[in-house]
Design an enzyme around this catalytic site. Structure first.
Site, short mmCIF file in Angstrom:
data_model
loop_
_atom_site.label_atom_id
_atom_site.label_comp_id
_atom_site.label_asym_id
_atom_site.label_seq_id
_atom_site.Cartn_x
_atom_site.Cartn_y
_atom_site.Cartn_z
NE ARG A 162 -4.12 -1.89 0.28
CZ ARG A 162 -4.17 -3.17 -0.06
NH1 ARG A 162 -3.13 -3.75 -0.64
NH2 ARG A 162 -5.26 -3.88 0.14
CB SER A 237 -8.68 -1.90 4.21
OG SER A 237 -8.91 -3.20 3.74
CD GLU A 333 -5.73 0.64 2.29
OE1 GLU A 333 -5.41 0.36 1.15
OE2 GLU A 333 -6.67 0.10 2.88
N1 EPU Z 1 -9.92 -11.02 10.27
C1 EPU Z 1 -10.64 -11.08 11.45
N2 EPU Z 1 -11.71 -10.25 11.61
C2 EPU Z 1 -12.11 -9.39 10.66
C3 EPU Z 1 -11.38 -9.31 9.45
C4 EPU Z 1 -10.29 -10.14 9.28
O1 EPU Z 1 -10.30 -11.86 12.35
O2 EPU Z 1 -13.11 -8.69 10.89
C5 EPU Z 1 -8.82 -11.96 10.06
C6 EPU Z 1 -9.29 -13.07 9.12
O3 EPU Z 1 -9.80 -14.15 9.83
C7 EPU Z 1 -8.03 -13.47 8.40
C8 EPU Z 1 -7.21 -12.20 8.39
O4 EPU Z 1 -7.77 -11.32 9.36
O5 EPU Z 1 -7.33 -14.44 9.11
C9 EPU Z 1 -7.17 -11.57 7.02
O6 EPU Z 1 -8.49 -11.23 6.61
P1 EPU Z 1 -8.88 -10.97 5.08
O7 EPU Z 1 -8.48 -12.13 4.24
O8 EPU Z 1 -10.30 -10.53 5.04
O9 EPU Z 1 -7.91 -9.79 4.63
P2 EPU Z 1 -7.47 -8.45 5.35
O10 EPU Z 1 -6.04 -8.56 5.74
O11 EPU Z 1 -8.44 -8.11 6.42
C10 EPU Z 1 -6.56 -7.38 3.13
C11 EPU Z 1 -6.69 -6.11 2.37
C12 EPU Z 1 -8.02 -6.06 1.61
C13 EPU Z 1 -8.06 -7.24 0.66
C14 EPU Z 1 -7.90 -8.53 1.48
C15 EPU Z 1 -7.80 -9.75 0.61
C16 EPU Z 1 -5.40 -4.47 3.62
C17 EPU Z 1 -5.42 -3.27 4.48
N3 EPU Z 1 -6.58 -4.97 3.27
O12 EPU Z 1 -7.59 -7.40 4.13
O13 EPU Z 1 -8.03 -4.87 0.83
O14 EPU Z 1 -9.27 -7.28 -0.06
O15 EPU Z 1 -6.66 -8.47 2.25
O16 EPU Z 1 -6.55 -9.78 -0.02
O17 EPU Z 1 -4.33 -4.95 3.26
C18 EPU Z 1 -8.71 -2.60 0.75
O18 EPU Z 1 -7.51 -2.32 0.72
O19 EPU Z 1 -9.62 -1.72 0.72
C19 EPU Z 1 -9.09 -4.00 0.89
C20 EPU Z 1 -10.35 -4.38 1.06
#
Ligand code: EPU
Length: 337
Positions: A162, A237, A333
């Site tokens: 990012r 995010s 972000e």
């Molecule tokens: N998790 C939780 N609770 C939540 C959300 C997530 O416990 O409410 C845990 C999940 O269980 C999982 C981990 O966090 O183990 C990762 O969750 P997820 O796969 O949903 O991805 P993220 O890290 O929360 C990032 C990006 C998203 C992108 C997803 C998928 C960032 C800041 N965000 O989210 O990007 O869609 O990975 O690759 O890196 C965005 O930037 O707007 C965005 C949506």
């Protein structure tokens, strides 16, 4: 091209926040953009793309220039690859679907990300194991101060998680006008390593997914977790996942052994901020007109009439609680204006 005063930006930011621009103009070509920049040399300027990564906490006392440059085309190809150029104002998801329709591979994992093509390099958007930097070749940008065109090749963009040069040294100096991606025509590198994608494809009994299958899986996952900005204002995010030194993380992990993390280098780990926010009890909570999304704690939502300040206050409350609970600093972000 028409200059408007005291212009509402409610329909120009995906949070759906009511805020005014002192002046507003939409440009539809690079020539128009040059003219506006030349004619308003002394004005304070604010460049607006798709408005999908910003939180407006006040009116913008500046000339807001909305980049509405359209067009996409193939600029080169060989047997294996195609070089595709998109103007900055193309909607990202429509552009991705256009590439998939022609069986060009590389962007499918980034289906349904809100915003326009021109802002994708700024924060090196990414999802489900793929980032813009994996297919990005170059972008053209116009200098705000002297209206000269500059081409940024990938190495000059200093892409990180990012992150890019456009958030650092080049910040507020350029307007990105077009972007070139190198996509595959055959031997596509289908990337289904992300757990959610594997599960979604298995659910539909797909063992040899096409680009379209991957895109459809990503769309289904995003629709199940992330609110549609047209229905519920949001900016994806709100926070970045924090990156910690392993040595610091190990101490925290001893105290919270169930904490999720991913190794990202020999010395660093990334912790999912969504997990931290959920554990701190914020997931699904509503505070007046705004709150934390029920299916993804990283996403803050506007229930209709929230002000940017209300959302900012919630984000600060979350940051303070995460710091005091886990000793981890999480950063926004989105750009807070
Ligand atoms: N998790 C939780 N609770 C939540 C959300 C997530 O416990 O409410 C845990 C999940 O269980 C999982 C981990 O966090 O183990 C990762 O969750 P997820 O796969 O949903 O991805 P993220 O890290 O929360 C990032 C990006 C998203 C992108 C997803 C998928 C960032 C800041 N965000 O989210 O990007 O869609 O990975 O690759 O890196 C965005 O930037 O707007 C965005 C949506």
């Amino acid at each position: 091209m028409e200059m408007q005063n005291n212009f509402s930006l409610k329909n120009y930011n995906t949070f759906g926040i009511e805020a005014k621009a002192r002046q507003f103009i939409a440009v539809h070509s690079v020539t128009e953009l040059k003219t506006v920049l030349e004619q308003n040399k002394l004005e304070k300027k604010f460049i607006l793309g798709g408005g999908s990564n910003m939180l407006l906490t006040k009116d913008i006392e500046a000339l807001v220039i909305h980049i509405d440059l359209k067009g996409k085309k193939i600029i080169a190809e060989d047997d294996d690859f195609v070089w595709v150029e998109s103007q900055a104002g193309e909607n990202w998801h429509e552009f991705v679907l256009w590439t998939i329709d022609q069986n060009f591979g590389g962007l499918e994992n980034m289906s349904l990300i809100p915003g326009n093509v021109g802002t994708t390099p700024v924060q090196n958007i990414g999802a489900y194991g793929t980032e813009i930097k994996d297919t990005f070749v170059s972008c053209e940008a116009l200098s705000i101060t002297n209206q000269e065109t500059k081409k940024f090749i990938k190495e000059e963009c200093h892409f990180g998680y990012r992150e890019s040069v456009f958030k650092n040294e080049a910040k507020d100096k350029y307007v990105i006008t077009s972007v070139v991606f190198k996509l595959t025509k055959r031997n596509h590198k289908i990337n289904t390593s992300y757990g959610d994608i594997t599960a979604e494809l298995a659910k539909n009994s797909i063992s040899e997914p096409t680009l379209k299958d991957v895109s459809n899986a990503v769309i289904a996952i995003r629709q199940s977790k992330l609110p549609d900005p047209k229905e519920l204002g949001n900016s994806g995010s709100f926070f970045k996942n924090p990156i910690l030194l392993k040595s610091d993380f190990e101490k925290i992990h001893q105290q919270f052994p169930e904490m999720k993390y991913y190794d990202i280098s020999e010395t660093e780990v990334k912790v999912p901020a969504g997990w931290l926010i959920e554990q701190a009890g914020f997931k699904g909570k509503r505070f007046g007109n705004a709150g934390i999304h029920k299916n993804q704690a990283l996403v803050l939502v506007n229930y209709g009439n929230a002000t940017g300040q209300e959302i900012l206050n919630i984000s600060k409350d979350i940051q303070e609680t995460i710091l005091s609970t886990f000793g981890i600093q999480i950063e926004a972000e989105v750009n807070v204006i």
